[in-house]
Design a protein around this motif. Structure first.
Motif, mmCIF file in Angstrom:
data_model
loop_
_atom_site.group_PDB
_atom_site.id
_atom_site.type_symbol
_atom_site.label_atom_id
_atom_site.label_comp_id
_atom_site.label_asym_id
_atom_site.label_seq_id
_atom_site.Cartn_x
_atom_site.Cartn_y
_atom_site.Cartn_z
ATOM 1 N N THR A 157 0.835 -1.120 -0.087
ATOM 2 C CA THR A 157 -0.068 0.030 0.116
ATOM 3 C C THR A 157 0.897 1.183 0.022
ATOM 4 O OG1 THR A 157 -1.838 -1.155 1.193
ATOM 5 C CG2 THR A 157 -1.877 1.190 1.278
ATOM 6 N N PHE A 158 0.750 2.029 -0.713
ATOM 7 C CA PHE A 158 1.130 3.617 -0.823
ATOM 8 C C PHE A 158 0.289 4.709 -0.690
ATOM 9 C CE2 PHE A 158 3.391 0.266 -3.651
ATOM 10 C CZ PHE A 158 4.963 0.737 -3.128
ATOM 11 N N TYR A 159 0.515 5.529 -0.089
ATOM 12 C CA TYR A 159 0.084 6.579 0.440
ATOM 13 C C TYR A 159 0.535 7.994 -0.454
ATOM 14 C CZ TYR A 159 -0.819 3.431 4.009
ATOM 15 O OH TYR A 159 -1.279 2.283 4.654
ATOM 16 N N VAL A 160 -0.524 8.822 -0.912
ATOM 17 C CA VAL A 160 -0.203 10.090 -1.405
ATOM 18 C C VAL A 160 -0.265 11.142 -0.550
ATOM 19 C CG1 VAL A 160 -2.685 10.620 -1.966
ATOM 20 C CG2 VAL A 160 -0.753 11.272 -3.737
ATOM 21 N N SER A 161 0.706 12.156 -1.042
ATOM 22 C CA SER A 161 0.869 13.521 -0.403
ATOM 23 C C SER A 161 1.185 14.480 -1.369
ATOM 24 C CB SER A 161 1.806 13.632 0.716
ATOM 25 O OG SER A 161 3.198 13.185 0.350
ATOM 26 N N PHE A 162 1.102 15.623 -1.196
ATOM 27 C CA PHE A 162 1.241 16.831 -2.056
ATOM 28 C C PHE A 162 2.146 17.945 -1.402
ATOM 29 C CE2 PHE A 162 -2.738 14.895 -3.061
ATOM 30 C CZ PHE A 162 -2.634 14.506 -4.124
ATOM 31 N N GLU A 163 3.230 18.312 -2.440
ATOM 32 C CA GLU A 163 4.026 19.427 -1.871
ATOM 33 C C GLU A 163 4.218 20.570 -2.894
ATOM 34 O OE1 GLU A 163 7.059 19.177 1.271
ATOM 35 O OE2 GLU A 163 6.604 16.854 1.560
ATOM 36 N N ALA B 255 -6.306 13.159 -5.572
ATOM 37 C CA ALA B 255 -5.843 11.700 -5.801
ATOM 38 C C ALA B 255 -6.367 10.697 -4.761
ATOM 39 C CB ALA B 255 -4.402 11.720 -6.428
ATOM 40 N N PRO B 256 -6.520 9.287 -4.983
ATOM 41 C CA PRO B 256 -6.874 8.676 -3.895
ATOM 42 C C PRO B 256 -5.863 8.944 -2.858
ATOM 43 C CG PRO B 256 -7.189 7.490 -6.298
ATOM 44 C CD PRO B 256 -6.391 9.003 -6.409
ATOM 45 N N SER B 257 -6.161 8.587 -1.522
ATOM 46 C CA SER B 257 -5.406 8.805 -0.538
ATOM 47 C C SER B 257 -4.338 7.576 -0.347
ATOM 48 C CB SER B 257 -6.152 9.065 0.610
ATOM 49 O OG SER B 257 -6.900 7.875 1.348
ATOM 50 N N GLN B 258 -4.771 6.673 -0.958
ATOM 51 C CA GLN B 258 -3.903 5.508 -0.999
ATOM 52 C C GLN B 258 -4.155 4.444 -2.055
ATOM 53 O OE1 GLN B 258 -4.945 4.122 3.015
ATOM 54 N NE2 GLN B 258 -5.575 2.147 2.325
ATOM 55 N N VAL B 259 -3.320 3.549 -2.431
ATOM 56 C CA VAL B 259 -3.449 2.617 -3.225
ATOM 57 C C VAL B 259 -2.844 1.257 -3.070
ATOM 58 C CG1 VAL B 259 -3.677 4.105 -5.277
ATOM 59 C CG2 VAL B 259 -1.536 3.226 -4.909
ATOM 60 N N HIS C 156 3.211 27.316 -11.551
ATOM 61 C CA HIS C 156 2.637 26.850 -10.306
ATOM 62 C C HIS C 156 3.409 25.431 -10.163
ATOM 63 C CE1 HIS C 156 -0.107 29.828 -9.557
ATOM 64 N NE2 HIS C 156 -0.206 30.054 -10.569
ATOM 65 N N PHE C 157 4.079 24.896 -9.233
ATOM 66 C CA PHE C 157 4.995 23.999 -9.042
ATOM 67 C C PHE C 157 4.753 23.253 -7.893
ATOM 68 C CE2 PHE C 157 7.105 27.739 -11.033
ATOM 69 C CZ PHE C 157 7.041 27.282 -12.284
ATOM 70 N N ALA C 158 4.431 21.798 -8.034
ATOM 71 C CA ALA C 158 4.280 20.886 -7.041
ATOM 72 C C ALA C 158 4.689 19.452 -7.172
ATOM 73 C CB ALA C 158 2.806 20.814 -6.440
ATOM 74 N N ALA C 159 4.860 18.684 -6.189
ATOM 75 C CA ALA C 159 5.011 17.269 -6.371
ATOM 76 C C ALA C 159 4.202 16.522 -5.692
ATOM 77 C CB ALA C 159 6.297 16.920 -5.504
ATOM 78 N N ILE C 160 3.735 15.262 -6.479
ATOM 79 C CA ILE C 160 2.777 14.233 -5.980
ATOM 80 C C ILE C 160 3.934 13.008 -5.348
ATOM 81 C CG2 ILE C 160 1.192 12.565 -6.374
ATOM 82 C CD1 ILE C 160 0.315 14.160 -8.917
ATOM 83 N N PHE C 161 3.569 12.913 -4.062
ATOM 84 C CA PHE C 161 4.549 11.744 -3.637
ATOM 85 C C PHE C 161 3.981 10.623 -3.420
ATOM 86 C CE2 PHE C 161 7.208 15.593 -2.379
ATOM 87 C CZ PHE C 161 8.377 14.932 -2.813
ATOM 88 N N TRP C 162 4.288 9.478 -3.495
ATOM 89 C CA TRP C 162 3.797 8.281 -3.057
ATOM 90 C C TRP C 162 4.492 7.609 -2.074
ATOM 91 C CZ3 TRP C 162 -0.940 7.139 -4.416
ATOM 92 C CH2 TRP C 162 -1.788 7.636 -5.423
ATOM 93 N N GLY C 163 4.215 7.240 -0.882
ATOM 94 C CA GLY C 163 5.101 6.673 0.075
ATOM 95 C C GLY C 163 4.581 5.590 0.859
ATOM 96 N N THR C 164 5.605 4.989 1.436
ATOM 97 C CA THR C 164 5.327 3.719 2.126
ATOM 98 C C THR C 164 4.684 3.894 3.483
ATOM 99 O OG1 THR C 164 7.558 3.438 3.032
ATOM 100 C CG2 THR C 164 6.867 2.316 0.995
ATOM 101 N N ARG D 213 9.815 7.161 -0.049
ATOM 102 C CA ARG D 213 8.446 7.667 -1.076
ATOM 103 C C ARG D 213 9.131 8.243 -2.383
ATOM 104 N NH1 ARG D 213 6.970 13.881 1.184
ATOM 105 N NH2 ARG D 213 9.025 14.744 0.825
ATOM 106 N N LEU D 214 8.347 8.177 -3.298
ATOM 107 C CA LEU D 214 8.852 8.634 -4.986
ATOM 108 C C LEU D 214 8.007 9.601 -5.225
ATOM 109 C CD1 LEU D 214 9.976 7.826 -7.272
ATOM 110 C CD2 LEU D 214 8.078 6.444 -7.893
ATOM 111 N N GLY D 215 8.581 10.695 -5.866
ATOM 112 C CA GLY D 215 8.102 11.857 -6.269
ATOM 113 C C GLY D 215 7.910 12.197 -7.861
ATOM 114 N N ILE D 216 6.643 12.831 -8.235
ATOM 115 C CA ILE D 216 6.673 13.131 -9.627
ATOM 116 C C ILE D 216 6.343 14.751 -9.398
ATOM 117 C CG2 ILE D 216 5.041 12.958 -11.638
ATOM 118 C CD1 ILE D 216 4.282 10.122 -10.495
#
Length: 176
Positions: free
Chosen positions: A6-12, A38-42, A67-75, A90-93
């Motif tokens: 399961t991976f959890y999403v966050s934004f910065e 985005a879904p809070s977790q997958v 405008h600049f942000a990152a989507i992070f998927w973390g454990t 976590r991996l960011g896009i």
């Protein structure tokens, strides 16, 4: 890995840290980081490919420009408690969004110099550098040619390309 993960999403939001272009993450309490959904977790099974829908809802009163942000998927699940320490990855896009409107593409060279300590260059090679400041509200990619002349005005080196690596400069930042 043999189990589902399961991976959890966050934004910065982010900007450039120093003059190298490295991202500096600023948090998620305003701007683009709050416009992304985005879904809070997958959960993904081993060997599975998964498409995750991501929506960006730009407010009608958003400032024009970049405008600049990152989507992070973390454990680790997100937490509001800054005192907790957790080990995870976590991996960011990076998201680079431009809102239409009054776009200002403006910049300037704030320094052009040699890496040599001497004011008079008597031998080759010469290492040149410049610092570019983006004073606008969108990303800029400086480009052009440098022509080097000797003390007599004769061209000694022509067509030195500027920014061969096609690097961009974020708004209101400098890059060397």
């Amino acid at each position: 890995q043999e189990d589902a993960r399961t991976f959890y999403v966050s934004f910065e939001n982010f900007t450039a840290l120093g003059e190298t272009g490295k991202p500096e993450f600023l948090g998620d309490d305003d701007d683009l980081a709050t416009w992304v959904n985005a879904p809070s977790q997958v959960t993904i099974e081993p060997g599975e490919a998964l498409t995750v829908p991501i929506d960006i809802v730009v407010p009608t009163d958003a400032d024009p420009g970049g405008h600049f942000a990152a989507i992070f998927w973390g454990t680790n699940p997100p937490t509001d408690d800054d005192s907790q320490i957790a080990i995870g990855g976590r991996l960011g896009i990076l998201l680079l969004l431009e809102v239409s409107g009054d776009i200002n593409e403006a910049g300037q060279i704030v320094e052009f110099n040699t890496s040599n300590d001497n004011t008079v260059i008597t031998s080759l090679p010469i290492s040149l550098y410049y610092r570019f400041q983006n004073t606008g509200n969108v990303r800029l990619k400086p480009s052009g040619q440098i022509e080097v002349k000797n003390i007599f005005g004769s061209v000694v080196e022509a067509n030195i390309s500027v920014n061969d690596q096609q690097r961009k400069v974020l708004p209101q930042t400098k890059r060397r």
